[in-house]
Design a protein around this motif. Structure first.
Motif, PDB file in Angstrom:
ATOM      1  N   ILE A   1       0.928  -0.960   0.158  1.00 51.04           N
ATOM      2  CA  ILE A   1      -0.140  -0.214   0.258  1.00 51.04           C
ATOM      3  C   ILE A   1       1.158   1.584  -0.307  1.00 51.04           C
ATOM      4  O   ILE A   1       1.538   0.943   0.337  1.00 51.04           O
ATOM      5  N   ALA A   2       0.515   2.734  -0.002  1.00 60.37           N
ATOM      6  CA  ALA A   2       1.350   3.784  -0.325  1.00 60.37           C
ATOM      7  C   ALA A   2       0.890   4.189   1.163  1.00 60.37           C
ATOM      8  O   ALA A   2      -0.374   4.949   0.859  1.00 60.37           O
ATOM      9  N   LEU A   3       1.959   5.049   0.994  1.00 62.53           N
ATOM     10  CA  LEU A   3       1.796   6.775   2.536  1.00 62.53           C
ATOM     11  C   LEU A   3       3.024   7.295   1.507  1.00 62.53           C
ATOM     12  O   LEU A   3       3.700   7.015   1.139  1.00 62.53           O
ATOM     13  N   VAL A   4       2.028   9.258   1.628  1.00 62.25           N
ATOM     14  CA  VAL A   4       2.850   9.688   0.648  1.00 62.25           C
ATOM     15  C   VAL A   4       3.050  11.019   2.319  1.00 62.25           C
ATOM     16  O   VAL A   4       1.837  11.642   2.353  1.00 62.25           O
ATOM     17  N   VAL A   5       4.121  11.195   1.822  1.00 64.97           N
ATOM     18  CA  VAL A   5       4.854  12.352   3.034  1.00 64.97           C
ATOM     19  C   VAL A   5       4.979  13.105   1.934  1.00 64.97           C
ATOM     20  O   VAL A   5       5.950  13.553   1.620  1.00 64.97           O
ATOM     21  N   ALA A   6       4.345  14.078   2.010  1.00 67.09           N
ATOM     22  CA  ALA A   6       4.034  15.758   1.379  1.00 67.09           C
ATOM     23  C   ALA A   6       4.532  16.820   2.150  1.00 67.09           C
ATOM     24  O   ALA A   6       4.680  17.319   3.470  1.00 67.09           O
ATOM     25  N   GLY A   7       5.159  17.639   1.087  1.00 65.12           N
ATOM     26  CA  GLY A   7       5.840  18.782   1.669  1.00 65.12           C
ATOM     27  C   GLY A   7       6.751  19.100   2.844  1.00 65.12           C
ATOM     28  O   GLY A   7       7.646  17.640   3.008  1.00 65.12           O
ATOM     29  N   PRO A   8       7.945  19.755   3.608  1.00 67.92           N
ATOM     30  CA  PRO A   8       8.565  19.609   4.234  1.00 67.92           C
ATOM     31  C   PRO A   8       7.786  18.937   5.728  1.00 67.92           C
ATOM     32  O   PRO A   8       6.529  19.273   5.565  1.00 67.92           O
ATOM     33  N   VAL A   9       8.577  18.152   6.356  1.00 70.14           N
ATOM     34  CA  VAL A   9       8.185  17.631   7.537  1.00 70.14           C
ATOM     35  C   VAL A   9       8.669  18.536   8.340  1.00 70.14           C
ATOM     36  O   VAL A   9       9.814  18.890   8.985  1.00 70.14           O
ATOM     37  N   GLY A  10       7.444  18.873   9.959  1.00 71.09           N
ATOM     38  CA  GLY A  10       8.247  19.066  10.906  1.00 71.09           C
ATOM     39  C   GLY A  10       7.600  18.362  12.278  1.00 71.09           C
ATOM     40  O   GLY A  10       7.396  16.999  11.751  1.00 71.09           O
ATOM     41  N   ARG A  11       8.181  18.273  13.362  1.00 73.63           N
ATOM     42  CA  ARG A  11       8.276  17.795  15.021  1.00 73.63           C
ATOM     43  C   ARG A  11       6.351  17.161  14.720  1.00 73.63           C
ATOM     44  O   ARG A  11       6.037  16.220  15.525  1.00 73.63           O
ATOM     45  N   ALA A  12       5.801  19.082  14.726  1.00 74.66           N
ATOM     46  CA  ALA A  12       4.567  18.172  14.525  1.00 74.66           C
ATOM     47  C   ALA A  12       3.766  17.190  13.599  1.00 74.66           C
ATOM     48  O   ALA A  12       2.694  16.727  14.493  1.00 74.66           O
ATOM     49  N   ASP A  13       4.991  17.371  12.489  1.00 74.49           N
ATOM     50  CA  ASP A  13       4.077  16.239  11.772  1.00 74.49           C
ATOM     51  C   ASP A  13       3.643  14.302  12.265  1.00 74.49           C
ATOM     52  O   ASP A  13       3.265  13.628  10.934  1.00 74.49           O
ATOM     53  N   VAL A  14       4.833  14.367  13.026  1.00 78.72           N
ATOM     54  CA  VAL A  14       5.508  13.296  12.707  1.00 78.72           C
ATOM     55  C   VAL A  14       4.405  12.090  13.478  1.00 78.72           C
ATOM     56  O   VAL A  14       4.556  11.527  12.942  1.00 78.72           O
ATOM     57  N   PRO A  15       3.715  12.386  14.501  1.00 80.69           N
ATOM     58  CA  PRO A  15       2.704  11.541  14.777  1.00 80.69           C
ATOM     59  C   PRO A  15       2.177  11.582  13.664  1.00 80.69           C
ATOM     60  O   PRO A  15       0.946  10.308  14.471  1.00 80.69           O
ATOM     61  N   ARG A  16       0.855  12.792  13.371  1.00 78.23           N
ATOM     62  CA  ARG A  16      -0.395  12.435  12.573  1.00 78.23           C
ATOM     63  C   ARG A  16       0.884  11.366  11.426  1.00 78.23           C
ATOM     64  O   ARG A  16      -0.045  10.911  11.205  1.00 78.23           O
ATOM     65  N   LEU A  17       1.279  11.168  10.932  1.00 79.87           N
ATOM     66  CA  LEU A  17       1.832  10.412   9.619  1.00 79.87           C
ATOM     67  C   LEU A  17       2.262   8.733  10.167  1.00 79.87           C
ATOM     68  O   LEU A  17       1.575   8.444   9.790  1.00 79.87           O
ATOM     69  N   CYS A  18       2.247   9.327  11.612  1.00 79.07           N
ATOM     70  CA  CYS A  18       2.842   7.257  12.155  1.00 79.07           C
ATOM     71  C   CYS A  18       1.412   6.824  12.756  1.00 79.07           C
ATOM     72  O   CYS A  18       0.757   6.572  11.974  1.00 79.07           O
ATOM     73  N   GLU A  19       0.385   8.264  12.724  1.00 79.73           N
ATOM     74  CA  GLU A  19      -0.978   7.718  12.746  1.00 79.73           C
ATOM     75  C   GLU A  19      -1.318   7.396  12.044  1.00 79.73           C
ATOM     76  O   GLU A  19      -1.957   6.132  12.024  1.00 79.73           O
ATOM     77  N   GLU A  20      -0.862   8.290  10.069  1.00 77.50           N
ATOM     78  CA  GLU A  20      -2.361   7.630   8.877  1.00 77.50           C
ATOM     79  C   GLU A  20      -1.731   6.436   9.364  1.00 77.50           C
ATOM     80  O   GLU A  20      -2.275   4.949   8.553  1.00 77.50           O
ATOM     81  N   LEU A  21      -0.134   5.541   8.903  1.00 81.21           N
ATOM     82  CA  LEU A  21       0.322   4.971   8.806  1.00 81.21           C
ATOM     83  C   LEU A  21      -0.373   3.561   9.758  1.00 81.21           C
ATOM     84  O   LEU A  21      -0.446   2.384   9.407  1.00 81.21           O
ATOM     85  N   ARG A  22       0.084   3.857  10.687  1.00 81.89           N
ATOM     86  CA  ARG A  22      -1.167   2.938  12.154  1.00 81.89           C
ATOM     87  C   ARG A  22      -2.565   2.077  11.424  1.00 81.89           C
ATOM     88  O   ARG A  22      -2.030   1.270  11.483  1.00 81.89           O
ATOM     89  N   ALA A  23      -3.261   3.779  11.445  1.00 80.11           N
ATOM     90  CA  ALA A  23      -4.763   2.949  10.659  1.00 80.11           C
ATOM     91  C   ALA A  23      -4.689   2.092   9.219  1.00 80.11           C
ATOM     92  O   ALA A  23      -5.869   1.523   8.819  1.00 80.11           O
ATOM     93  N   LEU A  24      -3.591   2.441   8.152  1.00 76.49           N
ATOM     94  CA  LEU A  24      -3.544   1.615   6.978  1.00 76.49           C
ATOM     95  C   LEU A  24      -2.958   0.135   7.449  1.00 76.49           C
ATOM     96  O   LEU A  24      -4.014  -0.679   6.448  1.00 76.49           O
ATOM     97  N   LEU A  25      -2.462   0.320   7.926  1.00 75.54           N
ATOM     98  CA  LEU A  25      -1.791  -0.762   8.573  1.00 75.54           C
ATOM     99  C   LEU A  25      -3.481  -1.893   9.785  1.00 75.54           C
ATOM    100  O   LEU A  25      -2.856  -3.135   8.622  1.00 75.54           O
ATOM    101  N   THR A  26      -3.649  -0.892  10.334  1.00 71.88           N
ATOM    102  CA  THR A  26      -4.667  -1.518  10.986  1.00 71.88           C
ATOM    103  C   THR A  26      -5.759  -2.129  10.062  1.00 71.88           C
ATOM    104  O   THR A  26      -6.456  -3.502  10.366  1.00 71.88           O
ATOM    105  N   SER A  27      -6.411  -1.483   9.292  1.00 66.78           N
ATOM    106  CA  SER A  27      -7.474  -1.856   8.078  1.00 66.78           C
ATOM    107  C   SER A  27      -6.968  -2.421   6.862  1.00 66.78           C
ATOM    108  O   SER A  27      -8.018  -3.244   6.654  1.00 66.78           O
TER     109      SER A  27
END
Length: 104
Positions: free
Chosen positions: A18-44
């Motif tokens: 499956i694919a996860l796209v990391v768009a634009g520059p990543v800030g520290r606040a974005d990292v937990p959101r990206l991990c949560e998106e990945l977790r949701a993809l993997l769980t589903s």
């Protein structure tokens, strides 16, 4: 004869990546959101591999490296792994510098 309908989407192939796209520059606040998106993809999906498109990270820094490392950890916790796609040479160099280039 008894027919039982299984739950879930019957036409989804979870054996492929499956694919996860990391768009634009990543800030520290974005990292937990990206991990949560990945977790949701993997769980589903339960996919064994996730293609992580990091092509938008054209000027990566150590926060981008942290994001990659935490995404890899999240995938491992779910019995999966990520493959980086379209990684800029600068991101590859940073991953090599910290000893993480071979894990993609």
């Amino acid at each position: 004869m008894i027919s039982v309908r299984r739950a879930g989407l019957p036409l989804v192939d979870v054996t492929g990546p499956i694919a996860l796209v990391v768009a634009g520059p990543v800030g520290r606040a974005d990292v937990p959101r990206l991990c949560e998106e990945l977790r949701a993809l993997l769980t589903s999906t339960g996919a064994p591999v996730v293609d992580c498109d990091v092509g938008a990270l054209t000027r990566p820094d150590l926060t981008a490296v942290e994001a990659v490392v935490r995404l890899r950890l999240t995938a491992r916790r779910h019995g999966s792994r990520i493959r980086l796609r379209h990684a800029a040479p600068a991101l590859v160099a940073l991953l090599e510098l910290v000893g993480l280039a071979d894990e993609s």
